[in-house]
Design an enzyme around this catalytic site. Structure first.
Site, PDB file in Angstrom:
ATOM      1  N   HIS A 159       0.835  -1.210   0.000  1.00 38.41           N
ATOM      2  CA  HIS A 159       0.000   0.000   0.000  1.00 38.41           C
ATOM      3  C   HIS A 159       0.872   1.263   0.000  1.00 38.41           C
ATOM      4  O   HIS A 159       0.422   2.326   0.442  1.00 38.41           O
ATOM      5  CB  HIS A 159      -0.950   0.035   1.201  1.00 38.41           C
ATOM      6  CG  HIS A 159      -1.731  -1.226   1.390  1.00 38.41           C
ATOM      7  ND1 HIS A 159      -2.850  -1.534   0.659  1.00 38.41           N
ATOM      8  CD2 HIS A 159      -1.526  -2.282   2.228  1.00 38.41           C
ATOM      9  CE1 HIS A 159      -3.321  -2.707   1.035  1.00 38.41           C
ATOM     10  NE2 HIS A 159      -2.530  -3.191   1.982  1.00 38.41           N
ATOM     11  N   SER A 280      15.426  20.495 -17.262  1.00 35.58           N
ATOM     12  CA  SER A 280      14.297  21.407 -17.448  1.00 35.58           C
ATOM     13  C   SER A 280      14.757  22.633 -18.228  1.00 35.58           C
ATOM     14  O   SER A 280      15.881  23.106 -18.054  1.00 35.58           O
ATOM     15  CB  SER A 280      13.744  21.842 -16.086  1.00 35.58           C
ATOM     16  OG  SER A 280      12.891  22.963 -16.216  1.00 35.58           O
ATOM     17  N   LYS A 286      17.066  20.767 -12.241  1.00 34.19           N
ATOM     18  CA  LYS A 286      16.271  19.558 -12.410  1.00 34.19           C
ATOM     19  C   LYS A 286      17.046  18.436 -13.122  1.00 34.19           C
ATOM     20  O   LYS A 286      17.827  18.666 -14.030  1.00 34.19           O
ATOM     21  CB  LYS A 286      15.004  19.859 -13.226  1.00 34.19           C
ATOM     22  CG  LYS A 286      13.997  20.722 -12.520  1.00 34.19           C
ATOM     23  CD  LYS A 286      13.430  20.073 -11.269  1.00 34.19           C
ATOM     24  CE  LYS A 286      12.569  18.871 -11.563  1.00 34.19           C
ATOM     25  NZ  LYS A 286      11.318  19.231 -12.291  1.00 34.19           N
TER      26      LYS A 286
END
Length: 468
Positions: A159, A280, A286
């Site tokens: 989960h 980016s 990034k």
């Protein structure tokens, strides 16, 4: 009146409209089936010798011309023109240009219906092995990473919540098991697809090509299709092939999703090689896992083309219908997608680096060793339902104090339940938790090494099929 395509139209009084021509003409990428069409034409030429349509000398001439056209097509020296309705029209035109009337003899005893079914089936049987080769390369990358991280302790999740410590190799190999089944599915598909449609002609069988069992063997099939209508009208082999590619896409997407998580700054388990990441245009800092993102997106195409073929098949009468031409678009889309995705994913997995220390530090966050306490109590004769309650109370005690299980003292344990003694603390390490799961499919290092050994043997078996 001859049609623009050249293979039909004798009973028509006028040429087809341009709208019909535009709709009917095969897309450019369908002409990639030229090698398979030429290969099956050579087998058909030998069938025409058996039928007395071609002499042995004529067959030799035809086979040589077919081989020459195949080589010229591969070099880009012959190509379809706008008047070529499909690959069959294209190749008959080229052959007649070279051989004159002899080139036209090859059409006897066959139809575009059985040719179309056969060409794609031959193509898919070849490409199935190419997909397996690319998938085996990804498997090799996973195995190599796993071999280096058998003893690397990592958090295991259910989960997406901390569950139990595992070997990081065990987590990687979970993906390898799915891909191994994908290759086995492809091998199983190939066994069912190994029947030739040739000799079915339009739908009733051929009155000339009476020995399709011989041409089938020549083309690498196990034999001919049993029923001529089924041979030209069935496309469940295409749908099944597309299911396998869709399942590969789903399995790739699940691996890609885990790479997203592992590579995030919040997890920071792995670092991607600069050659397999992007940046980016506005944010200089990034470093994005675009391969994983593109793979996850392309998986939707693999699912969509399967759905498209199933929808096309569901409502048509059982014989050849032009709706069936959608099989090629779907198959080529799936193949082209995997041809791009698999090498990129392989490179990304092969070159990523793993932060062992960070993995181990996170392995016990979220009370992942709680099951060890419950198991320890169970081994001392306490019913597991009761052991579960005791351990839950212990976790609540830790949460109230803001500490971990391994931080508890003997007094802390006794305060929760007198049956919790200091001996349980020896079990509260991630190494002990992982080592305890030493069953055949467990995460203990010895079990994981056995898993790798068995997987490598499976890959060797699959590699032998893919290279056949």
């Amino acid at each position: 009146m001859k049609s623009a395509g050249g293979l039909w139209g004798a009973r028509f009084s006028k040429a087809p409209s341009q709208a019909l021509v535009d709709l009917s003409r095969a897309p450019a990428n369908y002409f990639r089936l030229a090698p398979e069409d030429l290969q099956s034409s050579a087998a058909h030429a030998r069938e025409l010798v058996r039928a007395g349509i071609l002499t042995a000398e004529e067959c030799t001439i035809v086979e040589a011309a077919l081989a020459d056209v195949a080589a010229a097509f591969a070099r880009g020296e012959v190509a379809p023109i706008p008047a070529d309705e499909d690959v069959h029209t294209f190749l008959e035109r080229v052959l007649k240009d070279r051989l004159g009337p002899l080139g036209g003899k090859l059409r006897a005893g066959r139809s575009r219906n059985d040719q179309a079914a056969n060409d794609l089936k031959l193509h898919l049987r070849t490409k199935a092995r190419a997909v397996a080769v690319d998938l085996l390369a990804l498997q090799d990358a996973i195995v190599a990473q796993a071999e280096g991280h058998v003893d690397t302790i990592a958090p295991g999740f259910t989960h997406l919540q901390p569950a139990q410590p595992v070997s990081f190799a065990h987590q990687l190999l979970a993906h390898a098991q799915g891909f191994a089944r994908d290759i086995d599915r492809m091998m199983d598909w190939d066994r069912r697809a190994a029947l030739s449609p040739l000799g079915a002609a339009a739908l009733a069988g051929s009155a000339i090509a009476l020995h399709p069992e011989l041409s089938a063997v020549e083309l690498g099939y196990d034999g001919p299709c049993e029923n001529s209508i089924d041979a030209v009208g069935a496309r469940d082999h295409v749908a099944e092939f597309l299911f396998v590619t869709a399942m590969i896409g789903v399995n790739l997407s699940r691996l890609a999703e885990e790479v997203f998580i592992w590579n995030s700054k919040q997890f920071a388990w792995v670092d991607l090689d600069d050659g397999y990441a992007t940046g980016s245009s506005i944010m200089p800092q990034k470093k994005n896992p675009d391969i994983a993102e593109l793979t996850r997106g392309r998986a939707s195409r693999l699912i969509a083309v399967l759905q498209g073929v199933l929808i096309a098949l569901k409502g048509i009468p059982f014989a050849y219908n032009r709706d069936l031409a959608e099989d090629k678009w779907a198959a080529f889309e799936a193949l082209d997608t995997l041809e791009l995705v698999l090498p990129a994913m392989t490179g990304m997995i092969a070159t990523m680096t793993v932060d062992r220390d960070r993995l181990k530090a996170q392995a016990t966050l979220g009370f992942t060793l709680a099951t060890e306490v419950a198991d320890w109590l169970s081994r001392r004769g306490i019913p597991f339902s009761e052991a579960h309650e005791i351990t839950g109370a212990l976790v609540r005690h830790c949460e109230a104090r803001g500490c971990g299980l391994s931080d508890l003292s003997a007094a802390d344990l006794a305060a929760v339940d007198p049956r919790l003694t200091a001996d349980v603390l020896t079990r509260l390490t991630p190494e002990a938790a992982v080592a305890a799961r030493s069953g055949h499919n467990g995460t203990a290092p010895a079990s994981v090494r056995g898993q790798i050994e068995r997987l490598v043997a499976t890959l060797a078996r699959q590699r032998a099929w893919a290279s056949a």
